[in-house]
Design an enzyme around this catalytic site. Structure first.
Site, mmCIF file in Angstrom:
data_model
loop_
_atom_site.group_PDB
_atom_site.id
_atom_site.type_symbol
_atom_site.label_atom_id
_atom_site.label_comp_id
_atom_site.label_asym_id
_atom_site.label_seq_id
_atom_site.Cartn_x
_atom_site.Cartn_y
_atom_site.Cartn_z
ATOM 1 N N GLU A 76 -9.613 -10.506 -7.788
ATOM 2 C CA GLU A 76 -8.730 -9.351 -7.580
ATOM 3 C C GLU A 76 -7.553 -9.358 -8.554
ATOM 4 O O GLU A 76 -7.159 -8.301 -9.048
ATOM 5 C CB GLU A 76 -8.231 -9.331 -6.133
ATOM 6 N N LYS A 113 0.834 -1.197 0.000
ATOM 7 C CA LYS A 113 0.000 0.000 0.000
ATOM 8 C C LYS A 113 0.882 1.265 0.000
ATOM 9 O O LYS A 113 2.097 1.187 0.224
ATOM 10 C CB LYS A 113 -0.924 -0.041 1.215
ATOM 11 N N ARG A 137 -1.888 -14.453 3.937
ATOM 12 C CA ARG A 137 -2.599 -13.787 5.045
ATOM 13 C C ARG A 137 -1.826 -13.970 6.352
ATOM 14 O O ARG A 137 -1.745 -13.063 7.168
ATOM 15 C CB ARG A 137 -4.023 -14.346 5.198
ATOM 16 N N ASN A 168 -1.941 0.006 7.321
ATOM 17 C CA ASN A 168 -1.517 -1.371 7.605
ATOM 18 C C ASN A 168 -0.712 -2.031 6.479
ATOM 19 O O ASN A 168 -0.588 -3.253 6.419
ATOM 20 C CB ASN A 168 -2.691 -2.225 8.081
ATOM 21 N N THR A 181 -5.515 -7.654 10.551
ATOM 22 C CA THR A 181 -5.863 -6.360 9.935
ATOM 23 C C THR A 181 -5.405 -5.183 10.789
ATOM 24 O O THR A 181 -4.918 -4.181 10.273
ATOM 25 C CB THR A 181 -7.388 -6.307 9.713
ATOM 26 N N HIS A 185 -2.065 -5.377 1.376
ATOM 27 C CA HIS A 185 -3.349 -6.034 1.105
ATOM 28 C C HIS A 185 -3.081 -7.442 0.619
ATOM 29 O O HIS A 185 -2.122 -7.674 -0.124
ATOM 30 C CB HIS A 185 -4.136 -5.283 0.017
ATOM 31 N N ARG A 244 2.528 -6.786 9.326
ATOM 32 C CA ARG A 244 1.827 -5.727 10.063
ATOM 33 C C ARG A 244 2.289 -5.661 11.519
ATOM 34 O O ARG A 244 2.382 -4.575 12.100
ATOM 35 C CB ARG A 244 0.326 -5.955 9.971
ATOM 36 N N PHE A 270 -15.598 3.568 7.337
ATOM 37 C CA PHE A 270 -14.193 3.815 7.007
ATOM 38 C C PHE A 270 -13.932 3.812 5.504
ATOM 39 O O PHE A 270 -12.794 4.030 5.077
ATOM 40 C CB PHE A 270 -13.292 2.777 7.692
ATOM 41 N N TYR A 305 -12.375 -2.381 -3.506
ATOM 42 C CA TYR A 305 -12.957 -2.361 -2.159
ATOM 43 C C TYR A 305 -14.488 -2.317 -2.187
ATOM 44 O O TYR A 305 -15.105 -1.826 -1.240
ATOM 45 C CB TYR A 305 -12.389 -1.176 -1.368
HETATM 46 P P1 DAT Z 1 -7.782 -6.916 5.397
HETATM 47 O O1 DAT Z 1 -7.040 -5.787 4.730
HETATM 48 O O2 DAT Z 1 -7.006 -7.492 6.541
HETATM 49 O O3 DAT Z 1 -8.272 -7.940 4.438
HETATM 50 P P2 DAT Z 1 -10.525 -5.983 5.478
HETATM 51 O O4 DAT Z 1 -10.698 -6.601 4.131
HETATM 52 O O5 DAT Z 1 -11.527 -6.322 6.529
HETATM 53 O O6 DAT Z 1 -9.086 -6.263 6.073
HETATM 54 O O7 DAT Z 1 -10.551 -4.403 5.329
HETATM 55 C C1 DAT Z 1 -9.872 -3.781 4.242
HETATM 56 C C2 DAT Z 1 -9.118 -2.598 4.791
HETATM 57 O O8 DAT Z 1 -10.047 -1.643 5.301
HETATM 58 C C3 DAT Z 1 -8.205 -2.917 5.983
HETATM 59 O O9 DAT Z 1 -6.924 -3.335 5.558
HETATM 60 C C4 DAT Z 1 -8.161 -1.621 6.714
HETATM 61 C C5 DAT Z 1 -9.544 -1.034 6.473
HETATM 62 N N1 DAT Z 1 -10.455 -1.320 7.588
HETATM 63 C C6 DAT Z 1 -11.101 -2.482 7.829
HETATM 64 N N2 DAT Z 1 -11.862 -2.405 8.928
HETATM 65 C C7 DAT Z 1 -11.695 -1.148 9.393
HETATM 66 C C8 DAT Z 1 -12.196 -0.410 10.508
HETATM 67 N N3 DAT Z 1 -13.045 -0.973 11.374
HETATM 68 N N4 DAT Z 1 -11.783 0.871 10.678
HETATM 69 C C9 DAT Z 1 -10.925 1.446 9.802
HETATM 70 N N5 DAT Z 1 -10.409 0.823 8.743
HETATM 71 C C10 DAT Z 1 -10.786 -0.450 8.534
HETATM 72 MG MG MG Z 2 -9.670 -7.843 2.938
#
Ligand code: DAT
Ligand code: MG
Length: 149
Positions: free
Chosen positions: A126, A9, A85, A112, A91, A115, A102, A57, A49
Site C-alpha cells: 500500500e 478518509k 490498527r 469510519n 472497522t 484506513h 473510530r 459494499f 481496495y
Molecule cells: P478496515 O478498514 O478496518 O481494514 P476492511 O479492510 O475489512 O476494514 O474493509 C475496508 C473498508 O470497507 C472498511 O473500512 C469499511 C468498508 N467495509 C468493510 N466491510 C464492510 C461491510 N460489511 N459493509 C460496508 N462497508 C464495509
Molecule cells: Mg483493511
C-alpha cells in the site's frame, strides 16, 4: 523497520479532524516518514481496495474514498501495523473501543474516518501505491530514546 499506510478518509478531512487523527498516531510514538494531500482517482481506489472487489459494499466504498481529498501517510516503527490498527479501533465504529479513533469519533462503517494497512506485507504494497521511495524521509527523531527501548 515496519511501515503502515494510513489514510485520513474524506469524512475525516471534511469534518476538520486531520489534526486530531494525525495527533493520535504521533502521540502513540509512531514516526511519520511520508505525508501527502490528494484526491484519489477511481483507478487508485480500485488498486487500493482490490481485495474487496465484488463485495456488495465495494461500489459505495470506492464512491466514498474518492468523494473528496484524503491525507495519505506512512508511519514507521516496531509493530507499526498492529499499533496503528489498535489506535484506529474496530472497522465498525459502534464496536470500536472508546479511546480509539473510530470509537471516539465515528458512528458508521461507511464513514469510519481512517484506513490502516492490515499486515506488514500489505503495508509495503500500500505504501508503494501512494508513495515513491524518494518521497519517504529517513530522519532521526530527537525523542527516539524515550519511545524505543
Ligand atoms: P478496515 O478498514 O478496518 O481494514 P476492511 O479492510 O475489512 O476494514 O474493509 C475496508 C473498508 O470497507 C472498511 O473500512 C469499511 C468498508 N467495509 C468493510 N466491510 C464492510 C461491510 N460489511 N459493509 C460496508 N462497508 C464495509
Ligand atoms: Mg483493511
Amino acid at each position: 523497520m515496519e511501515r503502515t499506510l494510513i489514510l485520513v478518509k474524506p469524512d475525516g478531512v471534511q469534518r476538520g479532524l486531520i489534526g486530531e487523527i494525525v495527533g493520535r498516531f504521533e502521540q502513540r510514538g509512531l514516526k511519520l516518514v511520508g505525508m501527502k494531500f490528494l484526491q484519489m482517482s477511481e483507478e487508485l481506489a480500485g488498486r487500493h481496495y482490490a481485495v474487496h472487489q465484488g463485495k456488495p459494499f465495494y461500489h459505495g466504498l470506492v464512491e466514498y474514498i474518492t468523494s473528496g481529498p484524503v491525507v495519505a501517510m506512512v508511519w514507521e516503527g516496531n509493530h507499526a501495523v498492529a499499533a496503528a490498527r489498535a489506535t484506529m479501533g474496530a472497522t465498525k465504529p459502534v464496536e470500536a473501543a472508546p479511546g480509539t479513533i473510530r470509537g471516539d469519533l465515528g458512528m458508521e462503517i461507511g464513514r469510519n474516518l481512517v484506513h490502516g494497512s492490515d499486515s506488514p506485507e500489505n503495508g509495503v504494497k500500500e505504501v508503494s501505491l501512494f508513495f515513491h521511495e524518494n518521497e519517504l524521509v529517513a530522519w532521526q527523531r530527537a525523542t527516539d530514546g524515550w519511545i524505543i527501548e
